[in-house]
Design an enzyme around this catalytic site. Sequence first.
Site, PDB file in Angstrom:
ATOM      1  CG  HIS A   1       3.836  33.121  10.467  1.00 62.28           C
ATOM      2  ND1 HIS A   1       3.588  34.454  10.678  1.00 62.28           N
ATOM      3  CD2 HIS A   1       4.886  32.801  11.275  1.00 62.28           C
ATOM      4  CE1 HIS A   1       4.443  34.932  11.573  1.00 62.28           C
ATOM      5  NE2 HIS A   1       5.248  33.956  11.947  1.00 62.28           N
TER       6      HIS A   1
ATOM      7  CD  GLU B   1      -1.598  33.825   8.044  1.00 57.83           C
ATOM      8  OE1 GLU B   1      -0.679  33.179   8.599  1.00 57.83           O
ATOM      9  OE2 GLU B   1      -2.170  34.793   8.580  1.00 57.83           O
TER      10      GLU B   1
ATOM     11  CB  CYS C   1       2.191  38.931  10.449  1.00 58.40           C
ATOM     12  SG  CYS C   1       3.267  37.845   9.473  1.00 58.40           S
TER      13      CYS C   1
ATOM     14  CB  CYS D   1       1.161  35.992   6.423  1.00 65.86           C
ATOM     15  SG  CYS D   1       2.040  34.787   7.432  1.00 65.86           S
TER      16      CYS D   1
END
Lengths: 165, 165
Positions: free
Chosen positions: B62, B64, B92, B95
Site C-alpha cells: 500500500h 503508506e 487501513c 498501514c
Amino acid sequence: MKDAHNTELTTRNSFMREAIALSHEGMNKGAGGPFGAVVVRNGEIIARGYNRVLETNDPTCHAEVDAIRKASAFLGHFHLEDCELYTSCEPCPMCLGAVYWSRIKTVYYGNTKADAAAIGFDDQFIYEELDRPIRDRSLSMERLLGDEAAAVFNDWAKQANKKLY
Amino acid sequence: MKDAHNTELTTRNSFMREAIALSHEGMNKGAGGPFGAVVVRNGEIIARGYNRVLETNDPTCHAEVDAIRKASAFLGHFHLEDCELYTSCEPCPMCLGAVYWSRIKTVYYGNTKADAAAIGFDDQFIYEELDRPIRDRSLSMERLLGDEAAAVFNDWAKQANKKLY
C-alpha cells in the site's frame, strides 16, 4: 475418521513447528524479534518468513508480512485465497490486515498477543489504539484537502477497466 | 501568529497535494489503487509512495507501507519518530499498524475509510473484523502448540542484550 483427524493435526503441528523453528532462527541471527511464519498451499510450505525488522531496518518486515510477500512473489499473484498461514504468534493489527488483503482464509498461531505484550511488544497496545475513535488515539490524525483527494477517487470510480483487489 | 499558522497550513497542504498527486500517478500507471503517501522530516519530503499491489503482486504494498519502507531505508533506521505521514486516504488497519510500529507521531489524510469503502476497498470491513473476538471473525483462527511457541518467547525474555523496537 479419527485417524484422518489425527493425521491432519500431526500435519498442522509440523507446519507450526516450522514456524516456531523460524522464530528461533531469526532471533538467534539477530534479524528481529522471536517471530516466525510459513505459508502453506496444498499441504506444502511455499514461503518461510521471520521478523527482519532489525536486519532490514524495515518496520513492516514482521514474520507474517515477510512470508506473505514471499508467497505472493512465488505464486506471481497478490491473492493467496487457497493458502493457510502458520505463525508462531497471533498476528499484530498490521499483519492481520495483511492477511485480510491477501485473502488468506485460515491462520494458525502459537503465542497470543498477550504473550507478545508480556515480553515487550506493542501488539495489544496497537489493537487498543485502533479500537479508539481518531480523536482519542495517542497518534495525532488530521484531515486535509478532502475534496481534492476525493477527485482522484471519483476518477477511479469512473474507470471502466479497473482491477479490484 | 495568524500568518505563521497560515504558512504552516500552506506547507501542510503542499505535502498533501503531493500525496494526492502520487495517488493519481499510481492509478494512471496501473500500479494499484488510487492511493499516495509521502513521509516528511524537518519540513522536507524524504520518501514518496503509492499503491503498487498490482505492479508488484505484493498485497502489502500500500502507499503508506511503500513510503514508510523507503523512508526507513533512506534514514537507515526502523524508527521514524521525527517524521510525519501525509496520505491521500485514511490508513487501513495494516498501514495504521505500520505507522505505530514506525513510531510516526502525526498522520494527515485526505479521503476517509468510508470514502475508500464507497469505491470498493475493504478498509472499513477489516476495521470491523479486527474489532471482533477471534471466534466471531470471518477469518478462521486456531491456536496450536502454545507451549512450544512460548519456549522461544522465554528464550527472548532471558536475552541480556536484546534490542527492542
